[in-house]
Structures are given as C-alpha cells and as structure tokens.
Design a protein around this motif. Structure first.
Motif, PDB file in Angstrom:
ATOM      1  N   TYR A   4       0.867  -1.181   0.000  1.00 18.22           N
ATOM      2  CA  TYR A   4       0.000   0.000   0.000  1.00 18.22           C
ATOM      3  C   TYR A   4       0.900   1.225   0.000  1.00 18.22           C
ATOM      4  O   TYR A   4       1.653   1.455   0.937  1.00 18.22           O
ATOM      5  N   ARG A   5       0.821   1.985  -1.044  1.00 21.36           N
ATOM      6  CA  ARG A   5       1.800   3.042  -1.323  1.00 21.36           C
ATOM      7  C   ARG A   5       1.613   4.306  -0.500  1.00 21.36           C
ATOM      8  O   ARG A   5       2.582   4.972  -0.149  1.00 21.36           O
ATOM      9  N   TYR A   6       0.384   4.680  -0.205  1.00 21.69           N
ATOM     10  CA  TYR A   6       0.130   5.994   0.377  1.00 21.69           C
ATOM     11  C   TYR A   6      -0.303   5.928   1.843  1.00 21.69           C
ATOM     12  O   TYR A   6      -1.268   5.254   2.184  1.00 21.69           O
ATOM     13  N   ASP A   7       0.424   6.651   2.664  1.00 25.39           N
ATOM     14  CA  ASP A   7       0.058   6.867   4.066  1.00 25.39           C
ATOM     15  C   ASP A   7      -0.891   8.057   4.050  1.00 25.39           C
ATOM     16  O   ASP A   7      -0.493   9.173   3.718  1.00 25.39           O
ATOM     17  N   THR A   8      -2.143   7.810   4.368  1.00 25.68           N
ATOM     18  CA  THR A   8      -3.190   8.834   4.275  1.00 25.68           C
ATOM     19  C   THR A   8      -3.695   9.159   5.672  1.00 25.68           C
ATOM     20  O   THR A   8      -4.087   8.261   6.411  1.00 25.68           O
ATOM     21  N   GLN A   9      -3.658  10.446   6.015  1.00 27.74           N
ATOM     22  CA  GLN A   9      -4.071  10.887   7.347  1.00 27.74           C
ATOM     23  C   GLN A   9      -4.928  12.141   7.236  1.00 27.74           C
ATOM     24  O   GLN A   9      -4.721  12.963   6.349  1.00 27.74           O
ATOM     25  N   CYS A  10      -5.861  12.269   8.153  1.00 29.26           N
ATOM     26  CA  CYS A  10      -6.643  13.503   8.257  1.00 29.26           C
ATOM     27  C   CYS A  10      -7.382  13.522   9.585  1.00 29.26           C
ATOM     28  O   CYS A  10      -7.451  12.526  10.298  1.00 29.26           O
ATOM     29  N   LEU A  11      -7.918  14.660   9.893  1.00 31.77           N
ATOM     30  CA  LEU A  11      -8.833  14.821  11.019  1.00 31.77           C
ATOM     31  C   LEU A  11     -10.213  15.109  10.450  1.00 31.77           C
ATOM     32  O   LEU A  11     -10.343  15.824   9.451  1.00 31.77           O
ATOM     33  N   ILE A  12     -11.230  14.528  11.079  1.00 35.19           N
ATOM     34  CA  ILE A  12     -12.626  14.780  10.698  1.00 35.19           C
ATOM     35  C   ILE A  12     -13.301  15.489  11.861  1.00 35.19           C
ATOM     36  O   ILE A  12     -13.307  14.966  12.983  1.00 35.19           O
ATOM     37  N   GLU A  13     -13.870  16.642  11.591  1.00 32.62           N
ATOM     38  CA  GLU A  13     -14.641  17.358  12.602  1.00 32.62           C
ATOM     39  C   GLU A  13     -16.106  17.283  12.202  1.00 32.62           C
ATOM     40  O   GLU A  13     -16.452  17.572  11.053  1.00 32.62           O
ATOM     41  N   GLY A  14     -16.939  16.842  13.121  1.00 34.42           N
ATOM     42  CA  GLY A  14     -18.346  16.700  12.792  1.00 34.42           C
ATOM     43  C   GLY A  14     -19.200  16.536  14.032  1.00 34.42           C
ATOM     44  O   GLY A  14     -18.782  16.871  15.140  1.00 34.42           O
TER      45      GLY A  14
END
Length: 83
Positions: A4-14
């Motif tokens: 798996y090539r991409y390290d994907t990160q984020c924050l979700i505010e909801g």
C-alpha cells in the motif's frame, strides 16, 4: 515497493461521529492496512495505508469537515526521496 503506497491521514470534525462505525466501514469498504480511526463524537483522527487515498478523503469528507490532510508516498520515501 510497499503493498500500500500511500500513508493517508486527516482529522474529521463533525457531529455524532462514531469511531466504531467508521472503523467497520473502512474494513468493509477499502483495501489497505494500518488503520487507526480514533476520537470522540466531534473529532476523529484517521490514519490508513492505501493505494487510493482520494477514496479515503472522499469518504471522510462525507462525515464532516476534513483538515490536517497528509498523503505521503511511502514508496518514494523508501527510496530516499521526498514523499
């Protein structure tokens, strides 16, 4: 090359975010590994290795506002290049 090539990160505010439901959706719907989806009802941190980071970000954006988005190419990093 990594599986798996991409390290994907984020924050979700909801509102009314449920980390258990988000974890289950990831496991059922996306091909990848190293899932971390933790937080509370208003803020969830996502970390996932995948070959389709745009799908992850699209899903996360459907849950609330996403920010602190990071997509790093782990294949490039393993070759000593900027990710």
């Amino acid at each position: 090359m990594t599986k798996y090539r991409y390290d994907t990160q984020c924050l979700i505010e909801g509102k009314a975010l449920d980390e258990n439901k988000i974890n289950a959706y990831f496991r059922k719907s996306f091909d990848g590994d190293s899932l971390i989806a933790v937080g509370d009802e208003t803020l969830i941190k996502i970390h996932f290795h995948t070959n389709a980071p745009w799908e992850i970000l699209e899903y996360c954006a459907s849950l609330g506002e996403i920010f602190d988005i990071v997509v790093e190419d782990m294949d490039r990093q393993s070759r000593g290049l900027k990710g």
